[in-house]
Scaffold this active site. Structure first.
Site, mmCIF file in Angstrom:
data_model
loop_
_atom_site.group_PDB
_atom_site.id
_atom_site.type_symbol
_atom_site.label_atom_id
_atom_site.label_comp_id
_atom_site.label_asym_id
_atom_site.label_seq_id
_atom_site.Cartn_x
_atom_site.Cartn_y
_atom_site.Cartn_z
ATOM 1 N N HIS A 225 -32.486 2.506 -14.068
ATOM 2 C CA HIS A 225 -32.605 2.943 -12.676
ATOM 3 C C HIS A 225 -31.417 3.781 -12.211
ATOM 4 O O HIS A 225 -31.338 4.176 -11.055
ATOM 5 C CB HIS A 225 -32.760 1.706 -11.777
ATOM 6 C CG HIS A 225 -33.316 1.987 -10.422
ATOM 7 N ND1 HIS A 225 -32.624 1.739 -9.248
ATOM 8 C CD2 HIS A 225 -34.509 2.523 -10.044
ATOM 9 C CE1 HIS A 225 -33.364 2.089 -8.216
ATOM 10 N NE2 HIS A 225 -34.509 2.567 -8.658
ATOM 11 N N LYS A 227 -28.852 6.948 -11.582
ATOM 12 C CA LYS A 227 -28.929 8.393 -11.340
ATOM 13 C C LYS A 227 -27.520 8.937 -11.510
ATOM 14 O O LYS A 227 -26.670 8.755 -10.640
ATOM 15 C CB LYS A 227 -29.443 8.722 -9.932
ATOM 16 C CG LYS A 227 -30.920 8.388 -9.701
ATOM 17 C CD LYS A 227 -31.104 7.021 -9.133
ATOM 18 C CE LYS A 227 -32.563 6.716 -8.841
ATOM 19 N NZ LYS A 227 -32.769 5.295 -8.526
ATOM 20 N N ASP A 232 -19.010 18.752 -17.762
ATOM 21 C CA ASP A 232 -17.684 19.095 -18.316
ATOM 22 C C ASP A 232 -16.682 17.950 -18.215
ATOM 23 O O ASP A 232 -15.466 18.179 -18.125
ATOM 24 C CB ASP A 232 -17.124 20.349 -17.618
ATOM 25 C CG ASP A 232 -17.888 21.608 -17.980
ATOM 26 O OD1 ASP A 232 -18.577 21.590 -19.017
ATOM 27 O OD2 ASP A 232 -17.806 22.592 -17.230
ATOM 28 N N HIS A 405 -34.690 6.326 1.545
ATOM 29 C CA HIS A 405 -34.478 5.839 0.186
ATOM 30 C C HIS A 405 -32.996 5.649 -0.137
ATOM 31 O O HIS A 405 -32.658 5.138 -1.201
ATOM 32 C CB HIS A 405 -35.123 6.830 -0.805
ATOM 33 C CG HIS A 405 -35.184 6.326 -2.208
ATOM 34 N ND1 HIS A 405 -34.486 6.915 -3.245
ATOM 35 C CD2 HIS A 405 -35.864 5.284 -2.756
ATOM 36 C CE1 HIS A 405 -34.738 6.274 -4.367
ATOM 37 N NE2 HIS A 405 -35.570 5.280 -4.099
ATOM 38 N N LYS A 407 -29.288 4.200 -0.372
ATOM 39 C CA LYS A 407 -28.735 2.850 -0.457
ATOM 40 C C LYS A 407 -27.239 2.960 -0.148
ATOM 41 O O LYS A 407 -26.472 3.509 -0.948
ATOM 42 C CB LYS A 407 -28.913 2.256 -1.853
ATOM 43 C CG LYS A 407 -30.374 2.285 -2.384
ATOM 44 C CD LYS A 407 -30.590 3.447 -3.292
ATOM 45 C CE LYS A 407 -31.879 3.467 -4.056
ATOM 46 N NZ LYS A 407 -33.077 2.943 -3.585
ATOM 47 N N ASP A 412 -16.397 -1.065 8.335
ATOM 48 C CA ASP A 412 -15.320 -0.643 9.245
ATOM 49 C C ASP A 412 -14.963 0.839 9.107
ATOM 50 O O ASP A 412 -13.791 1.230 9.255
ATOM 51 C CB ASP A 412 -14.072 -1.500 9.014
ATOM 52 C CG ASP A 412 -14.306 -2.965 9.371
ATOM 53 O OD1 ASP A 412 -15.294 -3.244 10.080
ATOM 54 O OD2 ASP A 412 -13.511 -3.818 8.940
#
Length: 487
Positions: A225, A227, A232, A405, A407, A412
């Protein structure tokens, strides 16, 4: 003949109870599984006999095949030579953290063995078209290597523009590797892009392959899952965005455009991202592709001296329960304000208690979730937590301009957590996930502005209206809540 049928019945009866005993034993000795989850599994197996057993063998245990498990168990150990050499590069590490971030960074150092890392440039990206535009520019300017891992790559629209940019870079000699989840990217692996990319020199790997032959080798719902994009060994992208065109992806569902967040970072954080990618690549292929260790020149004179970043990876072979611990630590560190965005809100009991406690001790707590959802199961399971959250003083905002979508957690306006993990059991304890922990006030203020925009595009859930909802919906919520430990 009657004797024969009686023997068959006795044999089936014996096999059935041996399976029940075996599953019961495995549930009870599983050290990480919660009591609620254990009871859910035991009730499922005993009350729905054959179906329960069938579901257990598909989803009950977290395991890879033997070769993958062997690799996973050794790659992220404290005895790893590469990690020890990285720790000797003291110039890349940030010595001090802000007050609100200190506890979490100490936890990461203890569990993962390294301190927070400095960065040259840190940018939060929200517009998908601009993200793709920036990514294509970076791909076209790449000089050495490009590595990518995504849960979903859906051909069409701007996703094809990235594919073409990657192919052009491969043809001019850039070493390109692409790892995609087998289930999430099924449309990609059925498209002509696989052959086109491989012929251009791109290494394409189908992660955690789904097939009938693998049913009894490992859990099929353990998914890649993450991403991640590495360019480089210097530029890093990570966040919630899959490689899809948001105007085309799941358009028929009628829930609107998917809203995501991505972070682009320049600097030595690429080394820790690189070792995570290396681990995933080795699990799938058996080949090591260790990233180069950062030298002093990787940090520029204008590097952000007040910024510190940690990378938390989860999944088989990585520090156990790490993301869950990080979330709890961040929530308990909040003194003034806590804002959370997640598309899937099915928290553990510990997380639910931490969030409610934060609100009850005077922290201004806001949770932003989608009003429209792509998962009926998760949508209903999440509703059972609303009453307790609302009674504790938590504000629940339902985003109405598409499927939110992203997350993110902001503590603070200083400590930010951005990544791929949802607030559900699957992300916390099952999938290969990644979370960036960022201690940076400027970045935090940028995230705060984005979250405030989400809130302005949301409707606030009214406590009184919620308490008057139909009785049949409460029954459905409880039914799906019963299933929530299995999600």
């Amino acid at each position: 003949m009657n004797i024969f049928f009686s023997l068959i019945k006795c044999l089936i009866f014996l096999i059935y109870w041996l399976l029940i005993a075996n599953i019961t034993f495995r549930v009870l000795i599983k050290k990480r599984r919660s009591i609620a989850s254990s009871l859910s599994w035991l009730l499922s197996v005993y009350i729905i006999p054959f179906i329960g057993i069938f579901i257990w063998f598909f989803f009950g245990e977290l395991y890879l095949d033997k070769r993958q498990k062997k690799i996973a168990n050794r790659i992220w150990s404290m005895s790893n030579t590469w990690l020890n050499e990285l720790k000797s590069r003291t110039y890349i590490f940030q010595i001090k953290n802000s007050e609100v971030a200190t506890s979490l960074f100490q936890l990461c150092k203890h569990r993962q063995g390294i301190s927070g890392i400095k960065s040259n440039k840190l940018k939060l990206l929200t517009n998908t078209n601009k993200i793709i535009e920036t990514l294509i520019r970076d791909i076209s300017l790449a000089r050495k290597n490009i590595e990518m891992v995504f849960y979903i790559w859906k051909p069409g629209g701007i996703a094809d523009d990235v594919a073409m940019a990657l192919i052009k870079s491969a043809k001019r000699g850039i070493h390109c590797r692409l790892m995609l989840d087998s289930a999430g990217s099924i449309a990609f692996f059925r498209s002509p892009w696989v052959d086109i990319m491989r012929k251009s020199g791109i290494q394409v790997v189908e992660a955690l392959k789904v097939s009938l032959l693998r049913v009894f080798l490992r859990r099929l719902d353990v998914r890649q899952h993450r991403k991640i994009i590495l360019i480089d060994n210097y530029i890093v992208y990570s966040g919630s965005m899959n490689l899809v065109d948001p105007f085309l992806f799941k358009k028929s569902s009628g829930i609107g455009q998917w809203i995501d967040l991505m972070t682009r970072i320049e600097g030595p954080i690429a080394a820790t991202m690189g070792i995570i990618y290396s681990c995933d690549w080795e699990i799938e292929t058996g080949l090591k592709i260790l990233p180069p260790l950062p030298n002093k020149t990787i940090l520029k004179d204008n590097s952000n001296k007040n910024s510190s970043i940690q990378v938390i990876a989860s999944g088989p072979g990585f520090p156990e329960n790490m993301i869950h611990q990080a979330l709890l630590t961040a929530i308990y560190s909040a003194k003034h304000e806590l804002i959370m965005t997640t598309p899937y809100l099915v928290p553990s009991e510990d997380l639910l208690y931490a969030i409610c406690t934060a609100a009850q001790r005077g922290v201004k707590v806001s949770i932003i979730i989608p009003l429209y959802h792509d998962s009926i199961l998760v949508k209903w399971a999440s509703r059972v937590f609303f009453t307790e959250l609302l009674e504790a003083g938590v504000k629940i905002y339902q985003f109405k301009k598409g499927l939110l979508h992203s997350k993110s957690i902001l503590v603070d306006q200083q400590l930010s957590l951005i990544g791929t993990a949802n607030l559900d059991m699957r992300s916390l304890w099952l999938n290969f996930e990644i979370t960036l922990v960022i201690d940076d006030s400027h970045f935090g203020k940028n995230l705060f502005c984005i979250q405030k925009q989400y809130i302005s595009d949301s409707v606030l859930l009214d406590k009184k209206v919620w308490s008057m909802r139909a009785y049949w919906t409460r029954i459905l919520e409880k039914i799906f809540y019963f299933l929530s430990p299995l999600l």
